[in-house]
Design a protein around this motif. Structure first.
Motif, PDB file in Angstrom:
ATOM      1  N   ASN A  24       0.810  -1.230   0.000  1.00  0.00           N
ATOM      2  CA  ASN A  24       0.000   0.000   0.000  1.00  0.00           C
ATOM      3  C   ASN A  24       0.837   1.272   0.000  1.00  0.00           C
ATOM      4  OD1 ASN A  24      -2.488  -1.240  -0.149  1.00  0.00           O
ATOM      5  ND2 ASN A  24      -2.646  -1.464   2.072  1.00  0.00           N
ATOM      6  N   SER A  25       1.880   1.281  -0.806  1.00  0.00           N
ATOM      7  CA  SER A  25       2.729   2.467  -0.916  1.00  0.00           C
ATOM      8  C   SER A  25       2.356   3.245  -2.169  1.00  0.00           C
ATOM      9  CB  SER A  25       4.201   2.056  -0.994  1.00  0.00           C
ATOM     10  OG  SER A  25       5.011   3.186  -1.258  1.00  0.00           O
ATOM     11  N   GLY A  26       2.374   4.541  -2.050  1.00  0.00           N
ATOM     12  CA  GLY A  26       2.108   5.399  -3.198  1.00  0.00           C
ATOM     13  C   GLY A  26       3.387   5.943  -3.828  1.00  0.00           C
ATOM     14  N   ALA A  27       4.529   5.331  -3.470  1.00  0.00           N
ATOM     15  CA  ALA A  27       5.816   5.805  -3.996  1.00  0.00           C
ATOM     16  C   ALA A  27       5.876   5.655  -5.515  1.00  0.00           C
ATOM     17  CB  ALA A  27       6.957   5.030  -3.353  1.00  0.00           C
ATOM     18  N   LEU A  28       6.573   6.570  -6.142  1.00  0.00           N
ATOM     19  CA  LEU A  28       6.755   6.526  -7.586  1.00  0.00           C
ATOM     20  C   LEU A  28       8.024   5.750  -7.933  1.00  0.00           C
ATOM     21  CD1 LEU A  28       5.952  10.253  -8.397  1.00  0.00           C
ATOM     22  CD2 LEU A  28       4.440   8.278  -8.618  1.00  0.00           C
ATOM     23  N   VAL A  29       8.034   5.160  -9.108  1.00  0.00           N
ATOM     24  CA  VAL A  29       9.201   4.433  -9.598  1.00  0.00           C
ATOM     25  C   VAL A  29       9.800   5.245 -10.739  1.00  0.00           C
ATOM     26  CG1 VAL A  29      10.001   2.307 -10.701  1.00  0.00           C
ATOM     27  CG2 VAL A  29       8.235   2.207  -8.933  1.00  0.00           C
ATOM     28  N   GLY A  30      11.094   5.523 -10.651  1.00  0.00           N
ATOM     29  CA  GLY A  30      11.735   6.335 -11.660  1.00  0.00           C
ATOM     30  C   GLY A  30      12.993   5.699 -12.222  1.00  0.00           C
ATOM     31  N   TYR A  31      13.479   6.304 -13.287  1.00  0.00           N
ATOM     32  CA  TYR A  31      14.720   5.872 -13.929  1.00  0.00           C
ATOM     33  C   TYR A  31      15.463   7.119 -14.351  1.00  0.00           C
ATOM     34  CZ  TYR A  31      17.945   3.710 -17.219  1.00  0.00           C
ATOM     35  OH  TYR A  31      19.074   3.293 -17.871  1.00  0.00           O
ATOM     36  N   ALA A  32      16.760   7.126 -14.124  1.00  0.00           N
ATOM     37  CA  ALA A  32      17.584   8.254 -14.540  1.00  0.00           C
ATOM     38  C   ALA A  32      18.706   7.759 -15.438  1.00  0.00           C
ATOM     39  CB  ALA A  32      18.166   8.956 -13.319  1.00  0.00           C
ATOM     40  N   ASP A  58       7.325   5.835 -13.633  1.00  0.00           N
ATOM     41  CA  ASP A  58       6.516   7.033 -13.400  1.00  0.00           C
ATOM     42  C   ASP A  58       7.297   8.301 -13.727  1.00  0.00           C
ATOM     43  OD1 ASP A  58       4.261   5.574 -12.290  1.00  0.00           O
ATOM     44  OD2 ASP A  58       5.556   5.203 -10.566  1.00  0.00           O
ATOM     45  N   LEU A  59       8.593   8.245 -13.512  1.00  0.00           N
ATOM     46  CA  LEU A  59       9.458   9.394 -13.749  1.00  0.00           C
ATOM     47  C   LEU A  59      10.658   8.950 -14.581  1.00  0.00           C
ATOM     48  CD1 LEU A  59       9.615  10.608 -10.055  1.00  0.00           C
ATOM     49  CD2 LEU A  59       8.217  11.589 -11.849  1.00  0.00           C
ATOM     50  N   TYR A  60      11.028   9.766 -15.542  1.00  0.00           N
ATOM     51  CA  TYR A  60      12.221   9.494 -16.344  1.00  0.00           C
ATOM     52  C   TYR A  60      13.077  10.747 -16.306  1.00  0.00           C
ATOM     53  CZ  TYR A  60      15.256   8.492 -20.296  1.00  0.00           C
ATOM     54  OH  TYR A  60      16.354   8.275 -21.090  1.00  0.00           O
ATOM     55  N   GLY A  61      14.285  10.613 -15.783  1.00  0.00           N
ATOM     56  CA  GLY A  61      15.177  11.755 -15.682  1.00  0.00           C
ATOM     57  C   GLY A  61      16.417  11.558 -16.526  1.00  0.00           C
TER      58      GLY A  61
END
Length: 71
Positions: A24-32, A58-61
Motif C-alpha cells: 500500500n505504498s504510493g511511492a513513484l518508480v523512476g529511472y535516470a 513514473d518518472l524518467y530523468g
C-alpha cells in the motif's frame, strides 16, 4: 537500438511497482540516465514510459553532461 539492459529495467520497474502496491505504498518508480544521442535517449524514454500503468516508470530523468563553463 537499445542496450541489452532496457528490458530488465522495465521488468524491474514492473516488479517494484507490484511490491509497492502490495504494501500500500504510493511511492513513484523512476529511472535516470545520462545524456546520449537524441535518437537513443528519446526512444528509451518512450519505451520506459509507454504501456500499461503497472509496467511503466513514473518518472524518467536525464542528466546533461556537457562542456563545463567557468564564469
Amino acid at each position: 537500438m537499445f542496450a541489452d539492459h532496457t528490458a530488465y529495467v522495465k521488468a524491474a520497474a514492473r516488479d517494484i511497482k507490484a511490491y509497492l502496491r502490495g504494501v500500500n505504498s504510493g511511492a513513484l518508480v523512476g529511472y535516470a540516465a545520462v545524456d546520449g544521442e537524441p535518437a537513443f535517449r528519446d526512444t528509451l524514454a518512450h519505451y520506459l514510459t509507454c504501456g500499461e500503468e503497472d509496467i511503466v516508470v513514473d518518472l524518467y530523468g536525464r542528466s546533461h553532461i556537457g562542456p563545463y563553463e567557468q564564469s
